[in-house]
Design a protein around this motif. Structure first.
Motif, PDB file in Angstrom:
ATOM      1  N   GLN A   1       0.233  32.495  21.976  1.00 15.23           N
ATOM      2  CA  GLN A   1      -0.344  33.826  21.795  1.00 15.23           C
ATOM      3  C   GLN A   1       0.211  34.810  22.829  1.00 15.23           C
ATOM      4  OE1 GLN A   1      -4.634  34.765  22.514  1.00 15.23           O
ATOM      5  NE2 GLN A   1      -4.663  34.895  20.255  1.00 15.23           N
ATOM      6  N   ALA A   2       0.341  34.369  24.069  1.00 17.12           N
ATOM      7  CA  ALA A   2       0.887  35.239  25.120  1.00 17.12           C
ATOM      8  C   ALA A   2       2.344  35.602  24.808  1.00 17.12           C
ATOM      9  CB  ALA A   2       0.787  34.552  26.479  1.00 17.12           C
ATOM     10  N   ALA A   3       3.117  34.641  24.322  1.00 13.12           N
ATOM     11  CA  ALA A   3       4.512  34.918  23.979  1.00 13.12           C
ATOM     12  C   ALA A   3       4.598  35.933  22.835  1.00 13.12           C
ATOM     13  CB  ALA A   3       5.228  33.619  23.599  1.00 13.12           C
TER      14      ALA A   3
ATOM     15  N   THR B   1       6.298  39.599  23.036  1.00 13.00           N
ATOM     16  CA  THR B   1       7.309  40.010  22.062  1.00 13.00           C
ATOM     17  C   THR B   1       6.932  41.333  21.431  1.00 13.00           C
ATOM     18  OG1 THR B   1       7.848  37.701  21.613  1.00 13.00           O
ATOM     19  CG2 THR B   1       8.508  39.306  19.944  1.00 13.00           C
ATOM     20  N   GLU B   2       5.676  41.488  21.073  1.00 13.90           N
ATOM     21  CA  GLU B   2       5.222  42.731  20.453  1.00 13.90           C
ATOM     22  C   GLU B   2       5.321  43.895  21.444  1.00 13.90           C
ATOM     23  OE1 GLU B   2       4.310  45.345  17.721  1.00 13.90           O
ATOM     24  OE2 GLU B   2       4.726  43.222  17.300  1.00 13.90           O
ATOM     25  N   THR B   3       4.981  43.657  22.689  1.00 12.40           N
ATOM     26  CA  THR B   3       5.097  44.695  23.722  1.00 12.40           C
ATOM     27  C   THR B   3       6.566  45.105  23.891  1.00 12.40           C
ATOM     28  OG1 THR B   3       3.140  43.885  24.868  1.00 12.40           O
ATOM     29  CG2 THR B   3       4.667  45.207  26.165  1.00 12.40           C
TER      30      THR B   3
ATOM     31  N   GLU C   1      -6.781  27.433  32.032  1.00  7.69           N
ATOM     32  CA  GLU C   1      -7.305  28.667  32.627  1.00  7.69           C
ATOM     33  C   GLU C   1      -6.163  29.579  33.065  1.00  7.69           C
ATOM     34  OE1 GLU C   1     -10.029  27.548  35.727  1.00  7.69           O
ATOM     35  OE2 GLU C   1     -11.707  27.419  34.331  1.00  7.69           O
ATOM     36  N   GLU C   2      -5.127  29.002  33.632  1.00  8.49           N
ATOM     37  CA  GLU C   2      -3.968  29.789  34.056  1.00  8.49           C
ATOM     38  C   GLU C   2      -3.326  30.498  32.866  1.00  8.49           C
ATOM     39  OE1 GLU C   2       0.457  28.820  35.750  1.00  8.49           O
ATOM     40  OE2 GLU C   2      -1.206  27.660  36.580  1.00  8.49           O
ATOM     41  N   ALA C   3      -3.350  29.851  31.721  1.00  6.27           N
ATOM     42  CA  ALA C   3      -2.796  30.447  30.503  1.00  6.27           C
ATOM     43  C   ALA C   3      -3.805  31.368  29.814  1.00  6.27           C
ATOM     44  CB  ALA C   3      -2.356  29.350  29.536  1.00  6.27           C
TER      45      ALA C   3
ATOM     46  N   ARG D   1      -4.167  25.205  25.768  1.00  4.56           N
ATOM     47  CA  ARG D   1      -3.080  25.701  26.638  1.00  4.56           C
ATOM     48  C   ARG D   1      -1.870  26.080  25.792  1.00  4.56           C
ATOM     49  NH1 ARG D   1      -0.431  25.541  31.874  1.00  4.56           N
ATOM     50  NH2 ARG D   1       1.427  26.735  31.384  1.00  4.56           N
ATOM     51  N   ARG D   2      -1.491  25.187  24.875  1.00  2.09           N
ATOM     52  CA  ARG D   2      -0.337  25.477  23.997  1.00  2.09           C
ATOM     53  C   ARG D   2      -0.584  26.739  23.176  1.00  2.09           C
ATOM     54  NH1 ARG D   2      -0.546  19.907  23.206  1.00  2.09           N
ATOM     55  NH2 ARG D   2      -1.625  20.191  21.231  1.00  2.09           N
TER      56      ARG D   2
END
Length: 187
Positions: free
Chosen positions: A148-150, A154-156, A93-95, A142-143
């Motif tokens: 996906q967040a990374a 990176t795209e941002t 959930e945190e991720a 979670r992984r």
């Protein structure tokens, strides 16, 4: 007859010890130890019927101790895995896995709920299996959410870099003269 009952009690004892009854069913283990002492006393006194009855009672107690030990081990294992599932769920959930992968997260939650139901019904083997499935799914989510967040970060950063380059190019012409003047003034 008493010696046959004694052998049956010994066989049941081996099963109980394999199930770790001394650790997981300590009260019954102590009770059966006392029963065996009484049976041996009857045997030494050649009270065959009494000895046979006590050995039969010991066999029943050993069987019960083995069963209780297996149940307690299952309960403890299920409880430990359930706690690991809760930690994994909170981490997922945190991720933001619950929003990034809503369907799969819901499936993991459903497995967890089924595990809780099985545990409440004292079907510990099924509970353990369901909890393990939920745990593996939550760890994977979670992984994947972290990856996906990374990628998004990176795209941002790439977009921000591109905007900064465009702004720097626009300022290059304007800043050229003041820059050269400032360098001369410093020297």
């Amino acid at each position: 007859r008493a010696l046959d009952a004694r052998q049956q009690a010994e066989d049941a004892r081996a099963v109980a010890e394999q199930a770790e009854a001394k650790q997981y069913a300590a009260t019954l283990y102590q009770q059966v130890t006392k029963t065996l002492q009484q049976a041996e006393q009857h045997l030494r006194a050649q009270r065959w019927n009494e000895a046979s009855q006590e050995f039969s009672r010991a066999r029943s107690l050993w069987s019960q101790a083995a069963h209780d030990a297996q149940q307690e081990k299952g309960r403890q294992t299920a409880s430990a895995i359930r706690q690991r599932v809760e930690v994994a769920r909170a981490a997922a959930e945190e991720a933001e896995a619950s929003t990034r992968f809503a369907q799969e997260f819901t499936r993991a939650q459903h497995l967890n709920e089924q595990g809780q139901q099985a545990e409440a019904q004292q079907n510990f083997a099924q509970a353990i299996s369901l909890y393990e499935q939920a745990l593996q799914q939550l760890l994977r989510l979670r992984r994947e959410a972290d990856i996906q967040a990374a990628r998004e970060e990176t795209e941002t950063a790439r977009r921000q870099m591109s905007v900064a380059k465009e702004q720097a190019t626009a300022l290059k012409q304007w800043a050229k003269t003041p820059w050269e003047a400032a360098q001369k003034h410093e020297a």
